[in-house]
Scaffold this active site. Structure first.
Site, PDB file in Angstrom:
ATOM      1  N   GLU A  97     -50.276  55.290  -8.662  1.00 13.59           N
ATOM      2  CA  GLU A  97     -49.835  55.276  -9.659  1.00 13.59           C
ATOM      3  C   GLU A  97     -51.086  54.946 -10.643  1.00 13.59           C
ATOM      4  O   GLU A  97     -51.388  55.102 -11.731  1.00 13.59           O
ATOM      5  CB  GLU A  97     -49.089  54.117  -9.708  1.00 13.59           C
ATOM      6  CG  GLU A  97     -48.892  52.729  -9.366  1.00 13.59           C
ATOM      7  CD  GLU A  97     -47.699  52.489 -10.180  1.00 13.59           C
ATOM      8  OE1 GLU A  97     -46.978  50.967  -9.222  1.00 13.59           O
ATOM      9  OE2 GLU A  97     -46.903  52.525 -11.244  1.00 13.59           O
ATOM     10  N   CYS A 154     -38.648  55.903 -22.600  1.00 13.80           N
ATOM     11  CA  CYS A 154     -38.127  56.420 -23.932  1.00 13.80           C
ATOM     12  C   CYS A 154     -37.368  54.886 -24.504  1.00 13.80           C
ATOM     13  O   CYS A 154     -36.608  54.096 -23.222  1.00 13.80           O
ATOM     14  CB  CYS A 154     -36.906  57.412 -24.363  1.00 13.80           C
ATOM     15  SG  CYS A 154     -37.396  58.897 -23.960  1.00 13.80           S
ATOM     16  N   GLU A 156     -46.174  49.642  -0.168  1.00 13.70           N
ATOM     17  CA  GLU A 156     -46.296  48.910  -1.602  1.00 13.70           C
ATOM     18  C   GLU A 156     -47.877  49.140  -2.180  1.00 13.70           C
ATOM     19  O   GLU A 156     -47.753  49.571  -3.469  1.00 13.70           O
ATOM     20  CB  GLU A 156     -45.798  47.764  -1.657  1.00 13.70           C
ATOM     21  CG  GLU A 156     -45.807  47.101  -2.913  1.00 13.70           C
ATOM     22  CD  GLU A 156     -45.291  47.761  -4.604  1.00 13.70           C
ATOM     23  OE1 GLU A 156     -44.148  49.305  -3.885  1.00 13.70           O
ATOM     24  OE2 GLU A 156     -45.716  47.171  -6.042  1.00 13.70           O
ATOM     25  N   ASN A 178     -32.025  57.853 -26.038  1.00 21.51           N
ATOM     26  CA  ASN A 178     -32.943  57.653 -24.903  1.00 21.51           C
ATOM     27  C   ASN A 178     -31.536  58.474 -23.621  1.00 21.51           C
ATOM     28  O   ASN A 178     -30.653  57.505 -23.667  1.00 21.51           O
ATOM     29  CB  ASN A 178     -32.901  56.041 -24.234  1.00 21.51           C
ATOM     30  CG  ASN A 178     -33.439  55.467 -23.556  1.00 21.51           C
ATOM     31  OD1 ASN A 178     -34.298  56.936 -22.374  1.00 21.51           O
ATOM     32  ND2 ASN A 178     -32.817  54.375 -22.491  1.00 21.51           N
ATOM     33  N   GLY A 179     -32.342  59.278 -22.673  1.00 17.47           N
ATOM     34  CA  GLY A 179     -31.422  59.597 -21.653  1.00 17.47           C
ATOM     35  C   GLY A 179     -31.306  61.163 -21.740  1.00 17.47           C
ATOM     36  O   GLY A 179     -32.036  61.726 -21.929  1.00 17.47           O
ATOM     37  N   ARG A 230     -41.589  51.425 -21.645  1.00 17.13           N
ATOM     38  CA  ARG A 230     -41.158  52.631 -21.594  1.00 17.13           C
ATOM     39  C   ARG A 230     -40.970  54.223 -21.591  1.00 17.13           C
ATOM     40  O   ARG A 230     -40.304  55.193 -21.645  1.00 17.13           O
ATOM     41  CB  ARG A 230     -39.916  51.999 -22.074  1.00 17.13           C
ATOM     42  CG  ARG A 230     -38.883  50.619 -22.140  1.00 17.13           C
ATOM     43  CD  ARG A 230     -38.255  50.818 -22.732  1.00 17.13           C
ATOM     44  NE  ARG A 230     -36.919  51.157 -22.728  1.00 17.13           N
ATOM     45  CZ  ARG A 230     -35.439  50.956 -21.696  1.00 17.13           C
ATOM     46  NH1 ARG A 230     -35.945  49.981 -21.415  1.00 17.13           N
ATOM     47  NH2 ARG A 230     -35.043  51.744 -21.284  1.00 17.13           N
ATOM     48  N   HIS A 245     -50.194  59.592  15.261  1.00 16.56           N
ATOM     49  CA  HIS A 245     -49.093  60.287  15.444  1.00 16.56           C
ATOM     50  C   HIS A 245     -49.477  61.546  14.080  1.00 16.56           C
ATOM     51  O   HIS A 245     -48.029  62.528  13.887  1.00 16.56           O
ATOM     52  CB  HIS A 245     -48.019  60.110  15.440  1.00 16.56           C
ATOM     53  CG  HIS A 245     -47.041  59.166  16.619  1.00 16.56           C
ATOM     54  ND1 HIS A 245     -47.174  59.637  17.575  1.00 16.56           N
ATOM     55  CD2 HIS A 245     -47.222  58.140  16.467  1.00 16.56           C
ATOM     56  CE1 HIS A 245     -47.073  58.515  18.345  1.00 16.56           C
ATOM     57  NE2 HIS A 245     -46.749  57.865  17.942  1.00 16.56           N
ATOM     58  N   TRP A 250     -40.621  59.210 -23.199  1.00 19.70           N
ATOM     59  CA  TRP A 250     -40.700  59.599 -21.897  1.00 19.70           C
ATOM     60  C   TRP A 250     -40.358  60.918 -22.088  1.00 19.70           C
ATOM     61  O   TRP A 250     -39.134  60.807 -21.541  1.00 19.70           O
ATOM     62  CB  TRP A 250     -40.354  59.104 -21.205  1.00 19.70           C
ATOM     63  CG  TRP A 250     -41.172  58.854 -19.751  1.00 19.70           C
ATOM     64  CD1 TRP A 250     -42.129  58.464 -19.137  1.00 19.70           C
ATOM     65  CD2 TRP A 250     -40.877  59.654 -18.420  1.00 19.70           C
ATOM     66  NE1 TRP A 250     -42.353  59.057 -18.114  1.00 19.70           N
ATOM     67  CE2 TRP A 250     -41.190  60.071 -16.982  1.00 19.70           C
ATOM     68  CE3 TRP A 250     -38.750  60.262 -18.739  1.00 19.70           C
ATOM     69  CZ2 TRP A 250     -41.044  60.194 -16.155  1.00 19.70           C
ATOM     70  CZ3 TRP A 250     -38.668  60.836 -17.307  1.00 19.70           C
ATOM     71  CH2 TRP A 250     -39.356  61.179 -16.278  1.00 19.70           C
ATOM     72  N   LYS A 297     -49.166  51.090  -5.137  1.00 16.69           N
ATOM     73  CA  LYS A 297     -49.909  50.602  -6.304  1.00 16.69           C
ATOM     74  C   LYS A 297     -50.876  51.080  -6.378  1.00 16.69           C
ATOM     75  O   LYS A 297     -51.843  51.604  -7.454  1.00 16.69           O
ATOM     76  CB  LYS A 297     -49.906  49.433  -5.368  1.00 16.69           C
ATOM     77  CG  LYS A 297     -49.597  48.347  -7.272  1.00 16.69           C
ATOM     78  CD  LYS A 297     -49.017  48.209  -7.167  1.00 16.69           C
ATOM     79  CE  LYS A 297     -47.299  48.292  -7.772  1.00 16.69           C
ATOM     80  NZ  LYS A 297     -45.996  48.555  -7.959  1.00 16.69           N
ATOM     81  N   LYS A 306     -41.697  52.802 -17.843  1.00 20.23           N
ATOM     82  CA  LYS A 306     -41.040  51.070 -16.478  1.00 20.23           C
ATOM     83  C   LYS A 306     -40.137  51.642 -16.056  1.00 20.23           C
ATOM     84  O   LYS A 306     -39.735  50.899 -14.594  1.00 20.23           O
ATOM     85  CB  LYS A 306     -41.583  50.193 -17.984  1.00 20.23           C
ATOM     86  CG  LYS A 306     -40.842  48.894 -16.716  1.00 20.23           C
ATOM     87  CD  LYS A 306     -42.798  47.814 -15.598  1.00 20.23           C
ATOM     88  CE  LYS A 306     -42.023  47.117 -15.448  1.00 20.23           C
ATOM     89  NZ  LYS A 306     -42.872  46.491 -14.363  1.00 20.23           N
TER      90      LYS A 306
HETATM   91  O1  M6R Z   1     -36.338  49.197 -12.202  1.00 19.04           O
HETATM   92  P1  M6R Z   1     -36.134  48.955 -10.890  1.00 19.04           P
HETATM   93  O2  M6R Z   1     -37.004  48.295 -10.107  1.00 19.04           O
HETATM   94  O3  M6R Z   1     -35.271  49.472 -10.353  1.00 19.04           O
HETATM   95  O4  M6R Z   1     -38.080  50.149 -10.697  1.00 19.04           O
HETATM   96  C1  M6R Z   1     -37.296  51.045 -10.058  1.00 19.04           C
HETATM   97  C2  M6R Z   1     -38.990  51.815  -9.669  1.00 19.04           C
HETATM   98  O5  M6R Z   1     -38.816  52.813 -10.924  1.00 19.04           O
HETATM   99  C3  M6R Z   1     -40.522  51.009  -9.883  1.00 19.04           C
HETATM  100  O6  M6R Z   1     -39.924  50.332  -9.087  1.00 19.04           O
HETATM  101  C4  M6R Z   1     -41.803  52.170  -9.705  1.00 19.04           C
HETATM  102  O7  M6R Z   1     -41.490  52.696  -8.404  1.00 19.04           O
HETATM  103  C5  M6R Z   1     -42.995  50.824  -9.572  1.00 19.04           C
HETATM  104  N1  M6R Z   1     -42.458  50.206 -11.645  1.00 19.04           N
HETATM  105  C6  M6R Z   1     -44.254  51.117  -9.491  1.00 19.04           C
HETATM  106  O8  M6R Z   1     -44.938  50.239  -9.658  1.00 19.04           O
END
Ligand code: M6R
Length: 598
Positions: free
Chosen positions: A478, A2, A471, A102-103, A28, A494, A76, A475, A593
């Site tokens: 997502e 949000c 990672e 937000n929250g 956000r 395994h 969100w 990527k 984000k």
């Molecule tokens: O702001 P942060 O690095 O703490 O966020 C943690 C995760 O939400 C963030 O790394 C998320 O996995 C990535 N945006 C994915 O690309």
């Protein structure tokens, strides 16, 4: 999670300022958006499910939507699906009050029951809607708008950044607890937002609000006070990045722009911290950090950086372990003497803040490794090391992962009891140009195209390349919505090997020609024997190319730097696959984000 914007003093430009701010905050949350404007004694609200363009279209039809004071929100969802009714701002029964939030308000159900019993009617499924009704109840009891807002906030439990406007009052009332809020101080106008990019085009002067603080924005200026109404002196900071940094600069997507910004971001991270001639690394900000053992806590991409960082520290003789922050917060390990390192791009991730706060509660020293100056984690932790990547707008973390890896290398060298690794220092110096070479020469687009119809993608790597494999898979899933998994290469046989077919490319990070590389090449042979296509990300030192259908090259360098470079190729494969599939790359479905709820 949000985004909130608000402004006072923008005159006829109020609505356009709010919409501009929302466009900068859409990362956000982007399942609905809305605005509320106060002016000429009236309060007018417009809100719409869908991305911001749906609201913009709705606003076009509303000639009445004017005012000199305004608030806006991009959502969100946490409570209730994305619908017009669940979009913010939310209002009271009389439609005199509008609130954005937000929250999560944890006690909203009991408040809602109480308000319903006294005759209030609700239009949405949200937790937020109790707030305007609480304000309404206090207004009816004869309180002035600011006091009524304070009364409402006093009833809330949970996390909130709140902004409220009341018909007939040209002011925005603001409260913060556990969710970020920052004021922008312009010459003639004052802004309020969840994050600086929302108003950066109009001012570079900012005031960060703390938990428990209230703010009041009027045409005469702004003030910040505590829960008792006592005014607080606040520091006005200046942000040091350009408004241009938050635009796409001609790239199709923020993600691609941010991938291409990596040489500059890494240069910034290294600047003034590495003395190649003297063979030293200096993190002045951490001079008084006394670390004997480390627990690194993080989520998502940042967790992968934490796994990488923990291994660097261990390899240099510092006991270190990486934990998922949400697990750490609820069941912390017994080790009392560990320094807890929160790794977080935003510095606002609720799970990671919960972990660093739990560590502080137990008396542990804390360090934030973050990109966001003035973020909650940066302010709360005992020490902070900035990764200096600049603003990252795409939901997919790219340049900040490389920045975290680089900063963790600097941290390790800074802390290392042994002599500084001169080969690593040289490799770090060359890192920006090595990244540039990959960006200039990569074949990632062809790889994306070739395997577009695959059933799943498996990413493998060993040691420092294991978190990079995880990672790469994150990527891929997502932004492409395709199934992807990242493994320690030795783990594939395994169980997961059962899933390997000609329709499941295996992307293998094979760096160097030592034992790790030889073992990973062995794993590559195992999948090749099952007719799975192999994409090798390699510096050309091993013979993996013999077994690979595609090769993505990285320059030969120190293994610690090579793991940073390998990830650049994986980012590009994910990006080009998603682009060819026509996905919503910068705003993937269901994601946001910054995840500021646990
Ligand atoms: O702001 P942060 O690095 O703490 O966020 C943690 C995760 O939400 C963030 O790394 C998320 O996995 C990535 N945006 C994915 O690309």
């Amino acid at each position: 999670m949000c985004g909130i914007i608000g402004c006072v003093g923008c005159g006829d430009g109020t609505l356009s300022t709010l919409l501009h701010g929302l466009s900068k905050l859409e990362y956000r949350g982007y399942d609905s958006a809305g605005v509320a404007l106060v002016g000429d004694g009236s309060l007018r609200v417009a809100k719409k499910a869908g991305k911001l363009d749906a609201l913009e279209a709705a606003v076009e039809e509303r000639a009445d939507l004017a005012g000199t004071v305004g608030i806006g929100h991009t959502r969100w969802s946490t409570h209730g699906p994305p619908t017009d009714d669940n979009a913010h701002p939310h209002q009271d029964c009389t439609k005199r009050v509008a609130v954005v939030h937000n929250g999560i308000i944890e006690n909203y159900q009991s408040l809602r029951d109480e308000l319903a019993e006294s005759g209030h009617e609700f239009d949405s499924d949200t937790d937020t809607e109790v707030v305007p009704h609480l304000v309404e109840a206090s207004l009816e009891a004869g309180r002035d708008p600011e006091a009524a807002f304070r009364d409402a906030v006093a009833r809330l439990e949970g996390s909130f950044a709140l902004a409220c406007v009341v018909e007939g009052t040209e002011a925005v009332f603001v409260a913060r607890n556990d969710s970020p809020l920052v004021l922008g101080i312009g010459d003639d106008a004052t802004y309020l937002a969840s994050d600086v990019p929302a108003f950066r085009e109009f001012t570079d002067r900012v005031v960060y609000l703390e938990d428990g603080e209230f703010a009041r924005l009027t045409a005469d200026g702004w003030s910040v006070s505590d829960v008792d109404g006592t005014l607080r002196e606040k520091t006005v900071d200046t942000v040091d990045w350009d408004p241009e940094d938050t635009g796409k600069s001609g790239y199709d997507h923020f993600m691609l722009k941010e991938i291409h910004e990596q040489p500059r971001a890494l240069r910034q991270c290294l600047q003034g911290r590495v003395d190649e001639l003297g063979g030293s690394v200096t993190l002045e900000e951490l001079d008084d950090l006394d670390l004997e053992r480390a627990h690194l806590v993080a989520a998502g991409t940042s967790y992968h950086a934490a796994v990488y960082g923990a291994q660097l520290l261990r390899d240099d003789g510092v006991p270190a372990q990486a934990f998922l922050s949400h697990e750490y917060a609820t069941s912390p390990p017994p080790t009392e003497d560990a320094t807890v390192i929160g790794v977080s791009q935003s510095g606002e991730t609720a799970d990671t803040l919960a972990a660093t706060r739990e560590a502080q509660r137990r008396g542990a020293e804390t360090l934030a490794v973050t990109n966001t100056v003035g973020s909650t984690m940066a302010r709360e932790c005992d020490h902070v090391c900035y990764i200096r990547s600049g603003p990252e707008i795409g939901v997919a973390a790219t340049k900040t992962f490389a920045g975290q890896q680089t900063a963790l290398n600097l941290l390790t060298q800074h802390l290392s009891p042994g002599p500084v690794d001169r080969d690593l220092i040289a490799a770090l110096r060359d890192l920006p140009s090595d990244v540039q070479a990959i960006l200039d020469e990569t074949d990632a687009e062809a790889v994306g195209e070739t395997y577009l119809d695959s059933d799943a993608y498996f990413f493998i790597g060993r040691a420092l390349n294991y978190p990079v494999a995880m990672e790469g898979a994150l990527k891929m899933k997502e932004i492409t919505y395709k199934h992807a998994e990242g493994f320690a290469a030795g783990e594939l046989k395994h169980g997961t090997l059962a899933l390997v077919t000609p329709d499941t490319p295996v992307i293998a990070n094979v760096i160097g020609d030592g034992e790790l590389a030889r073992k990973t090449v062995g794993n590559v042979k195992e999948v090749e024997a099952r007719d799975a296509p192999v994409v090798a990300v390699t510096d050309g030192q091993s013979d993996v190319e013999r077994y690979a259908n595609h090769v993505l090259e990285v320059p030969e360098t120190h293994p610690r730097a090579a793991a940073i470079l390998a990830n650049i190729q994986l980012q590009l494969v994910a990006y080009h696959t998603a682009a060819k599939l026509g996905r919503s790359i910068d705003k993937p479905r269901n994601l946001a984000k910054s995840v500021t709820v646990e």
